[in-house]
Design an enzyme around this catalytic site. Structure first.
Site, PDB file in Angstrom:
ATOM      1  N   GLU A  36       1.030  -1.403  -0.131  1.00 47.51           N
ATOM      2  CA  GLU A  36       0.029   0.079   0.147  1.00 47.51           C
ATOM      3  C   GLU A  36       0.840   1.296   0.004  1.00 47.51           C
ATOM      4  OE1 GLU A  36      -2.347  -0.879   3.376  1.00 47.51           O
ATOM      5  OE2 GLU A  36      -3.183  -2.584   2.446  1.00 47.51           O
ATOM      6  N   ALA A  68      -5.734  -4.353   0.568  1.00 46.99           N
ATOM      7  CA  ALA A  68      -6.245  -5.824  -0.111  1.00 46.99           C
ATOM      8  C   ALA A  68      -5.055  -6.843   0.393  1.00 46.99           C
ATOM      9  CB  ALA A  68      -6.720  -5.952  -1.369  1.00 46.99           C
ATOM     10  N   GLU A  69      -4.724  -7.034   1.767  1.00 44.91           N
ATOM     11  CA  GLU A  69      -3.866  -7.626   2.126  1.00 44.91           C
ATOM     12  C   GLU A  69      -3.663  -9.240   1.745  1.00 44.91           C
ATOM     13  OE1 GLU A  69      -5.099  -5.566   3.850  1.00 44.91           O
ATOM     14  OE2 GLU A  69      -3.618  -4.248   4.776  1.00 44.91           O
ATOM     15  N   PHE A  95      -2.053  -6.006  10.409  1.00 47.29           N
ATOM     16  CA  PHE A  95      -2.983  -6.519   9.402  1.00 47.29           C
ATOM     17  C   PHE A  95      -2.522  -7.776   8.662  1.00 47.29           C
ATOM     18  CE2 PHE A  95      -2.372  -1.610   9.065  1.00 47.29           C
ATOM     19  CZ  PHE A  95      -3.551  -1.361  10.120  1.00 47.29           C
ATOM     20  N   HIS A 138      -2.708  -1.806  16.453  1.00 46.54           N
ATOM     21  CA  HIS A 138      -1.904  -1.174  15.552  1.00 46.54           C
ATOM     22  C   HIS A 138      -0.349  -1.528  16.091  1.00 46.54           C
ATOM     23  CE1 HIS A 138      -5.184   1.064  13.874  1.00 46.54           C
ATOM     24  NE2 HIS A 138      -4.534   1.047  13.090  1.00 46.54           N
TER      25      HIS A 138
HETATM   26  C1  LIG Z   1      -6.554  -4.016   6.987  1.00 46.13           C
HETATM   27  C2  LIG Z   1      -5.862  -2.715   7.077  1.00 46.13           C
HETATM   28  N1  LIG Z   1      -4.740  -2.477   5.864  1.00 46.13           N
HETATM   29  C3  LIG Z   1      -4.146  -1.109   6.160  1.00 46.13           C
HETATM   30  C4  LIG Z   1      -4.681  -0.326   6.903  1.00 46.13           C
HETATM   31  C5  LIG Z   1      -3.760   1.099   7.052  1.00 46.13           C
HETATM   32  N2  LIG Z   1      -4.434   1.930   6.645  1.00 46.13           N
HETATM   33  C6  LIG Z   1      -5.276   2.852   7.681  1.00 46.13           C
HETATM   34  S1  LIG Z   1      -6.485   4.101   6.991  1.00 46.13           S
HETATM   35  C7  LIG Z   1      -5.856   3.410   5.471  1.00 46.13           C
HETATM   36  C8  LIG Z   1      -6.810   3.946   4.245  1.00 46.13           C
HETATM   37  C9  LIG Z   1      -8.136   4.009   4.267  1.00 46.13           C
HETATM   38  O1  LIG Z   1      -8.783   4.443   3.247  1.00 46.13           O
HETATM   39  P1  LIG Z   1     -10.403   4.799   3.384  1.00 46.13           P
HETATM   40  O2  LIG Z   1     -10.903   3.486   3.556  1.00 46.13           O
HETATM   41  O3  LIG Z   1     -10.686   5.548   2.001  1.00 46.13           O
HETATM   42  O4  LIG Z   1     -10.870   5.629   4.476  1.00 46.13           O
HETATM   43  P2  LIG Z   1     -10.330   7.157   4.794  1.00 46.13           P
HETATM   44  O5  LIG Z   1      -9.071   6.978   5.842  1.00 46.13           O
HETATM   45  O6  LIG Z   1     -10.046   7.863   3.479  1.00 46.13           O
HETATM   46  O7  LIG Z   1     -11.391   7.826   5.653  1.00 46.13           O
HETATM   47  C10 LIG Z   1      -4.975   2.525   5.324  1.00 46.13           C
HETATM   48  C11 LIG Z   1      -4.557   1.772   4.337  1.00 46.13           C
HETATM   49  C12 LIG Z   1      -5.215  -0.670   7.863  1.00 46.13           C
HETATM   50  N3  LIG Z   1      -5.856   0.136   9.032  1.00 46.13           N
HETATM   51  N4  LIG Z   1      -6.042  -1.651   7.880  1.00 46.13           N
END
Ligand SMILES: Cc1ncc(C[n+]2csc(CCOP(=O)(O)OP(=O)(O)O)c2C)c(N)n1
Ligand SMILES: Cc1ncc(C[n+]2csc(CCOP(=O)(O)OP(=O)(O)O)c2C)c(N)n1
Ligand SMILES: [Mg+2]
Ligand SMILES: [Mg+2]
Lengths: 333, 331, 333, 331
Positions: A36, A68-69, A95, A138
């Site tokens: 990511e 998408a892990e 994750f 986390h």
């Molecule tokens: C399973 C998982 N993978 C990666 C992350 C790291 N992560 C935290 S927020 C985020 C982005 C999420 O984007 P979105 O769903 O669009 O929500 P937004 O933060 O824009 O509100 C990621 C990749 C996580 N928390 N959980």
């Protein structure tokens, strides 16, 4: 330790990881990096660790992914089966919980289940560790799960030189490796030999030589052991610190040799103590050195709870140097 | 600001109520960022500035018993659902009077009394749990609805798919509210998502789906109204994709380097808050003074909550042994 | 052990599970049962374990699901938060790998992370165990992962009465429990008291009293220990068998009392030996009983590999009674 | 048997080749069930009887280097891709001459030489891995395609969603082939899946999707042709939903109690094998004798493989320490 001056540069663990990735991609066109936000279009990783790679090696070898892990590890496995050496990033260790099927049922097992036909030389880079108030989802140290999984190596650097050397080895290794970064060690600077090459997997490092007690640790808890050892020295107790570097398969020879010498051992990790990696090490020591121990093997790890958010609880949850000192004192009597 | 073609049109009272929720979110968010900058709060903070309309237009139509499951970027969803600010502030300050005694922090605020059931830090994980709450509502014979809030990036993870399909097959009273702010951390929507509209995916589960302007209180009101009706009447789940923007980047301190200045400026210019305020005055729904008084009241509530939260003591170390199980872990 | 005759019925573990489910659903209208194929429309479970429940308790309390383990555990968590007591089935333990986020990051942690507001009284029933040539992805004993996860209880019945009593306790428990069924114990008949009620979690059972060595085990390996104990008796060695019943939290008191008496311990489980549950038990025994042990604590578990398909390898992979006998003999000298 | 409206029409040679693959699958399946009944084989067996057309029509258009990832019910997919039967039989008998030295067994047969890369026992898991093989193909600069086979039930699990979306965003040369036999273990399609056609889901990823009669060699040939063309020409992934039926239930020994006798009889009446055979003869594409000779040859191949497999020795116990890592585990 050879004589002669080793030329070093001061860098953080993060810079060391970056250096290893650049070097590995440069040397071997089969090395791929993805996860990511890792490409430069996305800022080269949320921590900037992979910055510059996609610009240098192109958008096909360095790819950002959707969140998408399972798809990430699946793509790593498939690319590995296709002859590549993928370095896949799972942003945080918690994750990995959504990718356990891919890691455990597939990456770790395909070589065995295929009778040796399918090699899966993937490297999974992931980050974790308490101390930053990121709370219960986390910061988990889940290495015990992977140690208990046959077919995957678990690698835990504690300093910049090891970050570079161990990551190079993971990438070159013919089998799947998970290498665990921690916030506390990733941003601490240290000396890295200019020509730091691969550091063998499965071999421990004697961080500090000593005679009275062996402190067995890895990852950020090596720093805690170092602080404790300094205090213990003031109390007249000489500690030998073993940095496992690889937690599975771990270096039984080095650990047993040290404990045979000191007669006392304390295993220290950040993971929850119950059913943690320290249990395997303690159980092995008592079995192999029965009668030669001056005291029971002690284990330090986190209490049996999720990582708490609030600072005072988080501090109490984490093993501190004073805890190590107290544990050592309890077995010196 | 366009009015949505669907019936019903929200009454002035409802419009004011939506605005009240929005400004309460915004004032609270502003204060949070201020306190972090002052060094009085230390926490990872995922501001939802810019996304106020979505949960406000929804919450204005929910009962106290309707439940929500939300995410790390979810304080706006909670404040919209009338979360009292004192325990909220005590929690984000890690104090014993916090909703979670300081154990959960800003990413895991919980307040079941008002149906604020789960706040997850794992992308996608609000959805499967919301299904269970919807099932419980139906088992209870109640008309409760269950809302799952999540982001655009979350719509690409497995949990989304499994949850929507199960909800469809079980015809659950659940609403999946995707707050599509165009980015997942640093990844632009189109670089992570195969389809132009997330709502397209609804057809793959045989459920209703709609893309809404999440900055338009009328459109949001109408879309939520229909989804809530559907859920309460046993007609099954809805996927709502609500287009919006996060003004403060991914996490507090984000430099937004992955977008152009112009793009950002354009998005900021669509700030729904001043626009809706102006609209309410223009339409004679509220006077300048009324809205100013509302705001003053909310600011006082926020100021009180800050002082309450920061004055609350930290929890004692024994708390590590409590709440792991119902029975305290022996020392 | 009270005096008086206990009236029993002979039944299999499977019948005991079924009886527990009927009884729990009957007594408490909040109990729900769901999972892949569990309703009668789908044949009441691929093994028939849940047969009859949906017909009796209706399609809303007993539901078949799509193949979607994250959705299954998520629905269980949500229903629990809504006041229900869901019993969710994950057909085989290897499929927990796709639901680890829900189990570990959510079910196990929500009570703690919410400061006690959110109880998650779910029961996860799952099945595993080698011996049926189902190979590397259908037979893993992964309980060590859950034991290392704070906030979830790990329950492992070895006989029909325990299947009933422990499952009743899991369902009634205010916290999440995972109860692990095995092919070898589920279809073996045994005596179950007619009024078998809940059996307390966290308490071990002395399966056989003895004086020379303590065999600590659970699940199907209790049967292996029983066979070994019979052989050992013939060799003049008296074994005490402790069936842990609950592996986390485990009954330290019962284990330590027994080993204090015998001075020798062998931990036996089907899971891979390295970093397995036995390590925690061995590490604890050596720590608590240092100086009181006549021999090192031995551990038996599977070798470090995936479960092999072919019968000769599968047999060699599994701990056999002869392995237990040899381990005991090695510490009797 | 209807001909598919799309071009191209398969040549007689191709039709015969499809038939050859089908009959080889069927004869091998029949022999497997027979050997299990005789007690000469002990293994869990997931027969694909009835699903022969799908991988046959696809494999007739694949090269040796194109790769497949399949599932526990996947021996037909392998036989269609020319898997030699001797190592296949040695493997299902657990012998050292098996493709996996007896370590994998019937659910994990692997034969990378012919692109048979992964056989998984976990529902959904063939798809994410197939993406990686597609990526490798493109990195190699080759025109290789990657096929993921899976069932209808698998389309409801998270891995399906993540894999299809990633493939879409990365525009990978991968084909997702859903063998929709109407059941997932004992669960009927409509009781587990929210939408009428799985192919509907393709739109949610912005990729091509099609529902095909998986028992019709012409329709399957044409749909596969287009999907393969798309992949080879860099136009991205395809989701093919191929409707079929599994004649022998979920697993060997299944009593099929979850369907009515009539329903089963109707499905069995649509057996694609005799129908296609009759069609080939009727159309003068092959003579009765020719097909009989083909069958005899295949039966001899199967008989030889059985004897080879069952005569092969079992692996030695040292094998437990081999293939865990590249380097043998020390004793
Ligand atoms: C399973 C998982 N993978 C990666 C992350 C790291 N992560 C935290 S927020 C985020 C982005 C999420 O984007 P979105 O769903 O669009 O929500 P937004 O933060 O824009 O509100 C990621 C990749 C996580 N928390 N959980
Ligand atoms: C993740 C996971 N959950 C459950 C199972 C158990 N299981 C094996 S096959 C099967 C049904 C799959 O149905 P479908 O995808 O339609 O394939 P088919 O067997 O019909 O070919 C199930 C539930 C599994 N193997 N993996
Ligand atoms: Mg977003
Ligand atoms: Mg099917």
């Amino acid at each position: 330790m050879s004589s002669g001056v080793i030329e070093t540069i001061t860098m953080t663990g993060q810079q060391a990881v970056s250096a290893a990735l650049f070097e590995a991609m440069e040397k071997d066109s089969k090395v791929l990096v993805f996860g990511e936000d890792v490409a430069d279009r996305e800022g080269g990783g949320v921590m900037g660790t992979t910055r510059g790679l996609s610009t240098k090696f192109g958008d096909e070898r360095v790819k950002s992914t959707p969140i998408a892990e399972q798809a990430i590890i699946g793509a790593a496995i498939g690319a590995a089966l296709g002859g590549y050496k993928p370095v896949a990033e799972i942003m945080l260790m918690n994750f990995t919980t959504v990718a356990m099927d891919m890691i455990v049922n597939h990456a770790a097992k395909l070589r065995f289940m295929s009778g040796g036909q399918s090699a899966v030389p993937i490297t999974i880079r992931t980050l974790t560790g308490a101390g930053f108030q990121t709370a219960g989802q986390h910061a988990d140290h889940l290495e015990a799960w992977f140690c208990h999984t046959a077919g995957i190596k678990v690698v835990c650097p504690s300093n910049p030189a090891d970050y570079k050397g161990l990551l190079l080895s993971c990438i070159a290794d013919p089998d799947p490796c998970i290498i665990i970064e921690t916030g506390k060690t990733l941003f601490a600077p240290g000396e890295v030999p200019v020509d730091q090459g691969p550091i063998p997997l499965g071999k421990a490092r004697i961080d500090r030589a000593g005679t009275d007690v062996t402190l067995i640790s890895y990852s950020s808890m090596v720093l805690v052991c170092q602080a404790a050892a300094a205090t213990l020295e003031g109390l007249g107790i000489s500690s030998e610190i073993i940095d496992l570097r690889t937690v599975s398969p771990w270096d039984r020879g080095a650990v047993l040799a040290s404990v045979r010498k000191t007669g006392r051992a304390v295993v220290v990790h950040e993971a929850v103590r119950s059913f943690g990696p320290g249990a395997e090490i303690a159980a092995t020591i008592q079995e192999e050195l029965f009668g030669a121990l001056k005291a029971p093997v002690r284990r330090l790890g986190a209490p049996y709870s999720a990582v708490p958010f609030t600072k005072p609880l988080e501090d109490a949850w984490l093993v501190q140097p004073a805890d190590v000192v107290a544990a050592v004192q309890s077995i010196m009597k | 600001m366009t009015t949505h073609p669907n019936t019903p049109t929200p009454t002035p009272d409802i419009l004011l109520d939506i605005y009240r929720r929005m400004i309460r979110i915004e004032r609270n968010d502003d204060a949070t960022r201020r306190q972090i900058k002052l060094g009085r709060l230390r926490m990872p903070y995922y501001s939802a500035r810019g996304q106020e309309v979505i949960p406000s237009a929804i919450s204005a139509q929910l009962t106290r018993d309707d439940t929500i499951c939300t995410i790390y970027r979810g304080i706006h969803d909670m404040v919209a659902k009338d979360m009292p600010l004192r325990p909220l502030w005590a929690e984000i300050a890690g104090r014993v009077d916090g909703t979670c005694k300081g154990k959960g922090g800003p990413m895991h605020l919980t307040y079941p009394e008002l149906g604020i059931m789960v706040t997850t830090g794992v992308v996608g994980s609000s959805m499967p749990i919301a299904n269970g709450l919807a099932w419980a509502a139906r088992l209870d014979g109640s008309k409760r609805v269950s809302i799952a809030y999540f982001g655009d990036g979350a719509s690409n993870i497995g949990a989304f798919h499994e949850a929507l399909n199960l909800a469809a097959v079980w015809k659950l009273p659940v609403i999946f509210v995707c707050q599509n702010n165009g980015f997942a951390e640093h990844t632009r929507y189109e670089n992570g998502t195969g389809c132009e509209f997330i709502s397209t995916r609804a057809a793959g589960y045989g459920i209703a789906g709609e893309t809404v302007d999440g900055n338009d209180p009328y459109a949001m009101y109408a879309a939520a109204h229909e989804a809530i009706r559907r859920a309460r009447e046993g007609e099954g789940p809805t996927l709502l994709e609500c287009k919006t923007f996060r003004f403060m980047g991914h996490v507090f301190g984000d430099q937004d380097k992955y977008m152009t200045d112009q793009e950002k400026a354009e998005a900021l210019a669509k700030d729904p808050l001043p626009a809706f305020r102006a609209h309410l005055i223009e339409q004679g729904i509220a006077s300048e003074e009324q809205l100013a008084a509302l705001q003053t009241g909310i600011e006082a509530e926020v100021a009180d909550a800050i002082e309450f939260g920061l004055a609350s003591p930290f929890p004692s170390v024994e708390e590590l042994r409590r709440d792991v199980f119902a029975t305290e872990i022996p020392a």
